[in-house]
Motif scaffolding. Structure first.
Motif, PDB file in Angstrom:
ATOM      1  N   LEU A 192       0.835  -1.212   0.000  1.00 14.15           N
ATOM      2  CA  LEU A 192       0.000   0.000   0.000  1.00 14.15           C
ATOM      3  C   LEU A 192       0.866   1.256   0.000  1.00 14.15           C
ATOM      4  O   LEU A 192       0.584   2.213  -0.723  1.00 14.15           O
ATOM      5  CB  LEU A 192      -0.943  -0.006   1.195  1.00 14.15           C
ATOM      6  CG  LEU A 192      -2.091  -0.994   1.112  1.00 14.15           C
ATOM      7  CD1 LEU A 192      -2.843  -1.056   2.441  1.00 14.15           C
ATOM      8  CD2 LEU A 192      -3.038  -0.625  -0.021  1.00 14.15           C
ATOM      9  N   TYR A 193       1.921   1.246   0.798  1.00 15.62           N
ATOM     10  CA  TYR A 193       2.824   2.397   0.820  1.00 15.62           C
ATOM     11  C   TYR A 193       3.506   2.585  -0.544  1.00 15.62           C
ATOM     12  O   TYR A 193       3.638   3.712  -1.030  1.00 15.62           O
ATOM     13  CB  TYR A 193       3.874   2.242   1.924  1.00 15.62           C
ATOM     14  CG  TYR A 193       4.844   3.387   1.950  1.00 15.62           C
ATOM     15  CD1 TYR A 193       4.454   4.624   2.434  1.00 15.62           C
ATOM     16  CD2 TYR A 193       6.138   3.243   1.462  1.00 15.62           C
ATOM     17  CE1 TYR A 193       5.331   5.696   2.444  1.00 15.62           C
ATOM     18  CE2 TYR A 193       7.021   4.305   1.461  1.00 15.62           C
ATOM     19  CZ  TYR A 193       6.615   5.524   1.956  1.00 15.62           C
ATOM     20  OH  TYR A 193       7.489   6.582   1.953  1.00 15.62           O
TER      21      TYR A 193
ATOM     22  N   ALA B 284       2.346   1.631  -3.510  1.00 18.08           N
ATOM     23  CA  ALA B 284       1.339   2.133  -4.459  1.00 18.08           C
ATOM     24  C   ALA B 284       1.081   3.620  -4.232  1.00 18.08           C
ATOM     25  O   ALA B 284       1.011   4.400  -5.194  1.00 18.08           O
ATOM     26  CB  ALA B 284       0.046   1.337  -4.316  1.00 18.08           C
ATOM     27  N   TRP B 285       0.962   4.014  -2.967  1.00 16.57           N
ATOM     28  CA  TRP B 285       0.729   5.426  -2.656  1.00 16.57           C
ATOM     29  C   TRP B 285       1.906   6.297  -3.107  1.00 16.57           C
ATOM     30  O   TRP B 285       1.715   7.331  -3.736  1.00 16.57           O
ATOM     31  CB  TRP B 285       0.502   5.607  -1.153  1.00 16.57           C
ATOM     32  CG  TRP B 285       0.388   7.036  -0.748  1.00 16.57           C
ATOM     33  CD1 TRP B 285      -0.712   7.843  -0.865  1.00 16.57           C
ATOM     34  CD2 TRP B 285       1.426   7.846  -0.189  1.00 16.57           C
ATOM     35  NE1 TRP B 285      -0.428   9.097  -0.404  1.00 16.57           N
ATOM     36  CE2 TRP B 285       0.885   9.137   0.020  1.00 16.57           C
ATOM     37  CE3 TRP B 285       2.739   7.609   0.160  1.00 16.57           C
ATOM     38  CZ2 TRP B 285       1.633  10.165   0.561  1.00 16.57           C
ATOM     39  CZ3 TRP B 285       3.478   8.638   0.687  1.00 16.57           C
ATOM     40  CH2 TRP B 285       2.926   9.907   0.893  1.00 16.57           C
ATOM     41  N   SER B 286       3.121   5.864  -2.800  1.00 20.70           N
ATOM     42  CA  SER B 286       4.294   6.667  -3.159  1.00 20.70           C
ATOM     43  C   SER B 286       4.475   6.749  -4.675  1.00 20.70           C
ATOM     44  O   SER B 286       4.883   7.789  -5.196  1.00 20.70           O
ATOM     45  CB  SER B 286       5.556   6.137  -2.486  1.00 20.70           C
ATOM     46  OG  SER B 286       5.874   4.858  -2.963  1.00 20.70           O
TER      47      SER B 286
ATOM     48  N   ALA C 140       1.990   6.682  -6.817  1.00 19.64           N
ATOM     49  CA  ALA C 140       0.929   7.574  -7.292  1.00 19.64           C
ATOM     50  C   ALA C 140       1.289   9.039  -7.057  1.00 19.64           C
ATOM     51  O   ALA C 140       0.914   9.908  -7.844  1.00 19.64           O
ATOM     52  CB  ALA C 140      -0.384   7.232  -6.597  1.00 19.64           C
ATOM     53  N   MET C 141       2.029   9.309  -5.986  1.00 17.36           N
ATOM     54  CA  MET C 141       2.416  10.677  -5.654  1.00 17.36           C
ATOM     55  C   MET C 141       3.695  11.128  -6.377  1.00 17.36           C
ATOM     56  O   MET C 141       3.986  12.318  -6.421  1.00 17.36           O
ATOM     57  CB  MET C 141       2.651  10.814  -4.143  1.00 17.36           C
ATOM     58  CG  MET C 141       1.425  10.598  -3.315  1.00 17.36           C
ATOM     59  SD  MET C 141       0.311  11.967  -3.588  1.00 17.36           S
ATOM     60  CE  MET C 141      -1.221  11.100  -3.788  1.00 17.36           C
TER      61      MET C 141
END
Length: 108
Positions: A16-17, A19-21, A23-24
């Motif tokens: 999850l981290y 994927a989030w990073s 995306a950012m």
């Protein structure tokens, strides 16, 4: 033998981290990797990470062969290891841990 719940938590949290990073991020994964390799201090960390990932890939290969499986059976895990390093081995540990059958003595 216990199920790999700690590995599952680590896999989910880190995935999850990641994927989030991603995306950012303002650059592609490839551009980020090349930037890390452009300096000796960050290149050392990347080299160290991929040495460890290579050892994990070798372990997954040997473990699969010991269980009578082919290289083809672990290609998804190896691909994840090449792209995301620790996500590949973590996935392998989780899948193998939950699919493993217990010895007959422990089933009673």
């Amino acid at each position: 033998m216990s199920r790999p719940y700690l590995a599952l938590v680590a896999l989910l949290a880190f995935s999850l981290y990641t994927a989030w990073s991603m995306a950012m991020a303002e650059q592609s994964l490839l551009a980020f990797g090349l930037e890390l390799l452009s300096r000796p201090d960050t290149a050392q960390v990347v080299i160290d990470l991929y040495l460890l990932a290579s050892l994990a890939a070798l372990w997954m290969y040997r473990d699969a062969r010991a269980k009578g499986r082919s290289l083809f059976s672990i290609l998804p895990y190896l691909t994840l290891t090449v792209v995301f390093a620790s996500i590949g081995p973590l996935t392998y540990i989780v899948v193998e841990g939950f699919l493993r059958t217990r010895p007959l003595e422990l089933r009673r």
